[in-house]
Design a protein around this motif. Sequence first.
Motif, PDB file in Angstrom:
ATOM      1  N   CYS A  56       0.698  -1.610   0.150  1.00 38.75           N
ATOM      2  CA  CYS A  56       0.344   0.361  -0.021  1.00 38.75           C
ATOM      3  C   CYS A  56       0.931   1.548   0.133  1.00 38.75           C
ATOM      4  N   TYR A  57       2.362   1.078   0.906  1.00 40.06           N
ATOM      5  CA  TYR A  57       2.966   2.399   0.630  1.00 40.06           C
ATOM      6  C   TYR A  57       3.851   2.580  -0.702  1.00 40.06           C
ATOM      7  N   ARG A  58       3.861   1.776  -1.035  1.00 41.12           N
ATOM      8  CA  ARG A  58       4.497   1.963  -2.968  1.00 41.12           C
ATOM      9  C   ARG A  58       3.179   2.291  -3.744  1.00 41.12           C
ATOM     10  N   THR A  59       2.382   1.501  -3.609  1.00 46.08           N
ATOM     11  CA  THR A  59       1.076   2.066  -4.271  1.00 46.08           C
ATOM     12  C   THR A  59       0.772   3.700  -4.300  1.00 46.08           C
ATOM     13  N   ILE A  60       1.237   4.253  -3.045  1.00 41.96           N
ATOM     14  CA  ILE A  60       1.057   5.501  -2.813  1.00 41.96           C
ATOM     15  C   ILE A  60       2.124   6.269  -3.449  1.00 41.96           C
ATOM     16  N   TYR A  61       2.643   5.817  -3.206  1.00 45.41           N
ATOM     17  CA  TYR A  61       4.508   7.161  -4.075  1.00 45.41           C
ATOM     18  C   TYR A  61       4.336   6.167  -5.102  1.00 45.41           C
ATOM     19  N   ALA A  62       3.918   5.529  -5.572  1.00 48.33           N
ATOM     20  CA  ALA A  62       3.549   5.177  -7.482  1.00 48.33           C
ATOM     21  C   ALA A  62       2.646   5.996  -7.857  1.00 48.33           C
ATOM     22  N   ALA A  63       1.406   6.199  -6.799  1.00 53.15           N
ATOM     23  CA  ALA A  63      -0.241   7.200  -7.231  1.00 53.15           C
ATOM     24  C   ALA A  63       0.735   8.859  -7.857  1.00 53.15           C
ATOM     25  N   ILE A  64       1.721   9.190  -6.739  1.00 49.98           N
ATOM     26  CA  ILE A  64       1.814  10.537  -6.150  1.00 49.98           C
ATOM     27  C   ILE A  64       3.563  10.609  -6.980  1.00 49.98           C
ATOM     28  N   GLY A  65       3.688  10.119  -8.104  1.00 48.44           N
ATOM     29  CA  GLY A  65       4.882  10.556  -8.943  1.00 48.44           C
ATOM     30  C   GLY A  65       6.387   9.995  -8.556  1.00 48.44           C
ATOM     31  N   PRO A  67       8.029  10.317  -5.539  1.00 56.14           N
ATOM     32  CA  PRO A  67       9.486  10.855  -4.895  1.00 56.14           C
ATOM     33  C   PRO A  67       9.654  11.026  -3.867  1.00 56.14           C
ATOM     34  N   PRO A  68      11.252  10.917  -4.312  1.00 55.40           N
ATOM     35  CA  PRO A  68      12.126  10.275  -3.022  1.00 55.40           C
ATOM     36  C   PRO A  68      11.987  10.242  -1.238  1.00 55.40           C
TER      37      PRO A  68
END
Length: 113
Positions: A56-65, A67-68
């Motif tokens: 889920c964490y990775r899904t959120i990060y992927a959805a927002i582009g 970022p580092p």
Amino acid sequence: MAETLEALEEQAERLKNALAALTNLNRTPQERLDRALAYFIRAFRGEPDEGPLRDCYRTIYAAIGDPPVGTTITASLDTMTDDERDALSSAMVTLAFEVGRRCRDLAAATAAS
């Protein structure tokens, strides 16, 4: 990594606040996203190690582009696709549920010992 009940409770509270921010009808959609992401990044010191939390964490990060990690994260609703917005909100709900479940499990285990 051994999770403490206190740390899980704090994480659960921040994720609850992220969900509340995401659904606050008194704010614009962009304001809701900004506040939800602010709570989300404070809920995690880094990427979870494994399992549904990491997914889920990775899904959120992927959805927002993507970022580092460790930087200020922002996302513009104007640049996100419908699928990315749906994935982000679904992942937030799943994160909050999973952390809440872990909190309850650890509290029950602590009480039983």
